[in-house]
Design an enzyme around this catalytic site. Structure first.
Site, short mmCIF file in Angstrom:
data_model
loop_
_atom_site.label_atom_id
_atom_site.label_comp_id
_atom_site.label_asym_id
_atom_site.label_seq_id
_atom_site.Cartn_x
_atom_site.Cartn_y
_atom_site.Cartn_z
N ASN A 165 -6.79 49.35 -58.49
CA ASN A 165 -5.37 49.62 -58.76
C ASN A 165 -5.10 49.50 -60.25
O ASN A 165 -6.00 49.18 -61.04
CB ASN A 165 -4.48 48.64 -57.99
N HIS A 172 -1.69 55.12 -50.06
CA HIS A 172 -2.14 55.98 -51.16
C HIS A 172 -2.07 57.47 -50.80
O HIS A 172 -2.93 58.26 -51.18
CB HIS A 172 -3.56 55.61 -51.60
#
Length: 483
Positions: free
Chosen positions: A129, A56
């Site tokens: 997510n 990320h």
């Protein structure tokens, strides 16, 4: 005394007399080590980049608020959900998963969806997510999985052999692989995608009664996706397309919003449901557990400084508040340690005292010292517990609720190993055109794989999910369905 806000100073506040020329011995030098302003500038410059996130790394963020729209206090005592109309300030960070900080926004990849609620009882992080499931279901496999998404140690290139070898040897990944390779694998913008807590969590009400819960953020902008050719073009022309779109939308007053809904499962159902409800590679059927509206999230303010707010923001699924607890989800259990530990390494042990992470609630504890301590470090107050000096003490009514465990201590998998039913159901939900694009995408992604053994093993998984699925990929790769 009048303060000149335009006066350049050192980091310790002293005025700078010359910021254009370093101090040298004569006009040609050499440079003198006594030029502490030069040394400070160079030393700080060398340290301007904190280590990027292992996963990320590329992200965008925004501030906003969450407003409760339905009374769910019979399920949870969480204060920020305690009354209809209550607003809680929040910050969100969207991200890609596998790429580095400078990678393109429009790659085929899941998107991180991490929300920090600044509640009156402390911060609550919901770290999910844009997909309701994940590739693996046990944290012990996470480092290996992420290694396959990174670069080959010799060539420093992305490695399809590693990607598909791991997936083909990890059939639990099939559900998420199907989502990733579908049209939803490349969202049109960060505003046009759903978000999910993905894991199962536990809500507990004021009477100590609990339920299992899953979170769904439904975009009010509608789901839109990018065609692969358009995504590839944008990756070359504007790799920061999603970051730019989010910033501009908010800057122009077009505030994106999501409706938060939950699925709620009685505790006892976990023992009889046809899929293990704690397995993050599986979903709960909405026919069995319908979506219940909770509230609405609105993003209405851009960061003032990207590094201070987006890059230094830290999220952990272990950042909880009373009324919200964890489940036995094996992947979640590992993340409780890994995420906070990553922040301690990347930003420092005092990352929660940075302005973007600092809770609105008062912090009282006995943690002292450490790098980057930016407050008064507890002053002269008592620094240990138990103590006889009226220091802060625990509040027993805020203890997490207990739940029953049983069995021998052992390294064991989940009892349920059906990795194909839900992936097949998803495939059959797609239109004919969506199925064709899914197969084309998979074929294109698998062609560079060197070993037919890996391709055939993965084709076998597709076939078990749905024979048409497997046959389509096999035909595209010029291979036969394995026996």
């Amino acid at each position: 005394m009048t303060i000149n806000k335009n006066k350049l100073t050192t980091s310790w506040g002293a005025p700078v007399g010359d910021n254009q020329n370093s101090m040298t011995a004569g006009s040609r030098g050499p440079t003198l080590i006594q030029d502490v302003h030069l040394l400070e500038k160079l030393a700080h410059f060398n340290r301007e980049r904190v280590p990027e996130r292992v996963v990320h790394a590329k992200g965008a963020g925004a501030h906003g608020y969450f407003e409760v729209t339905q009374d769910l206090t019979k399920y949870t005592k969480a204060d920020f959900l305690s009354e209809v109309g209550k607003r809680t300030p929040m910050f969100i960070r969207f991200s890609t998963v596998a790429g580095e900080n400078g990678s393109s926004d429009t790659v085929r990849d899941p998107r991180g969806f991490a929300v920090k609620f600044y509640t009156e009882e402390g911060n609550y992080d919901l770290v999910g997510n844009n997909t309701p499931v994940f590739f693996i279901r046990d944290a012990i496999k996470f480092p290996d999985f992420i290694h396959t998404q990174k670069r080959h140690p010799q060539t420093h290139l992305k490695n399809p052999n590693a990607v598909w070898d791991f997936w083909s040897l990890s059939p639990e990944s099939l559900h998420q692989v199907t989502i990733l390779m579908s049209d939803r694998g490349i969202p049109a913008t960060l505003r046009h995608m759903h978000g999910f807590g993905s894991h199962t969590f536990k809500w507990v009400n004021a009477e100590g009664q609990g339920v299992w819960v899953k979170y769904h953020f439904k975009t009010e902008q509608g789901v839109q996706n990018l065609a692969p050719d358009v995504a590839a073009q944008l990756a070359g022309e504007n790799p920061d397309y999603h970051t730019e779109d989010l910033f501009n939308a908010i800057d122009q007053g077009d505030f994106p919003a999501w409706k938060l809904c939950v699925q709620i499962m009685p505790l006892e159902d976990a023992n009889t449901y046809r899929f293990d409800p704690f397995d993050v590679t599986k979903v709960w059927s909405q026919k069995d557990y319908p979506l219940i509206e909770v509230g609405r999230m609105v993003l209405d303010r851009n960061p003032d400084n990207y590094f201070a707010e987006v890059e230094q923001a830290t999220f952990s699924p272990g950042t909880l508040v009373p009324g919200i607890e964890v489940s036995p989800d094996k992947m979640l259990q590992g993340r409780l340690f890994a995420y906070a530990d990553a922040h301690r390494y990347r930003v420092g042990a005092n990352h929660n005292s940075l302005p973007i992470n600092r809770p609105k609630a008062e912090v009282n504890n006995y943690q002292r010292d450490g790098q980057m301590r930016s407050d008064n470090n507890g002053g002269s107050s008592v620094y240990y517990e138990p103590n006889s000096f009226s220091g802060p003490t625990e509040t027993p009514h805020n203890k997490p609720a207990s739940y029953e465990v049983s069995g021998a201590a052992d390294s064991v998998a989940y009892d349920h190993d059906d990795h194909y039913t839900q992936a097949g159901d998803l495939y059959r939900l797609l239109s004919v055109e969506e199925r064709e694009r899914l197969v084309q995408t998979i074929v294109g992604a698998m062609k560079p794989v060197e070993k037919d053994e890996i391709k055939l093993r993965q084709i076998g998984h597709f076939y078990k999910a749905d024979p048409e699925y497997g046959k389509g990929v096999a035909a595209g790769l010029g291979l036969s369905i394995p026996e």
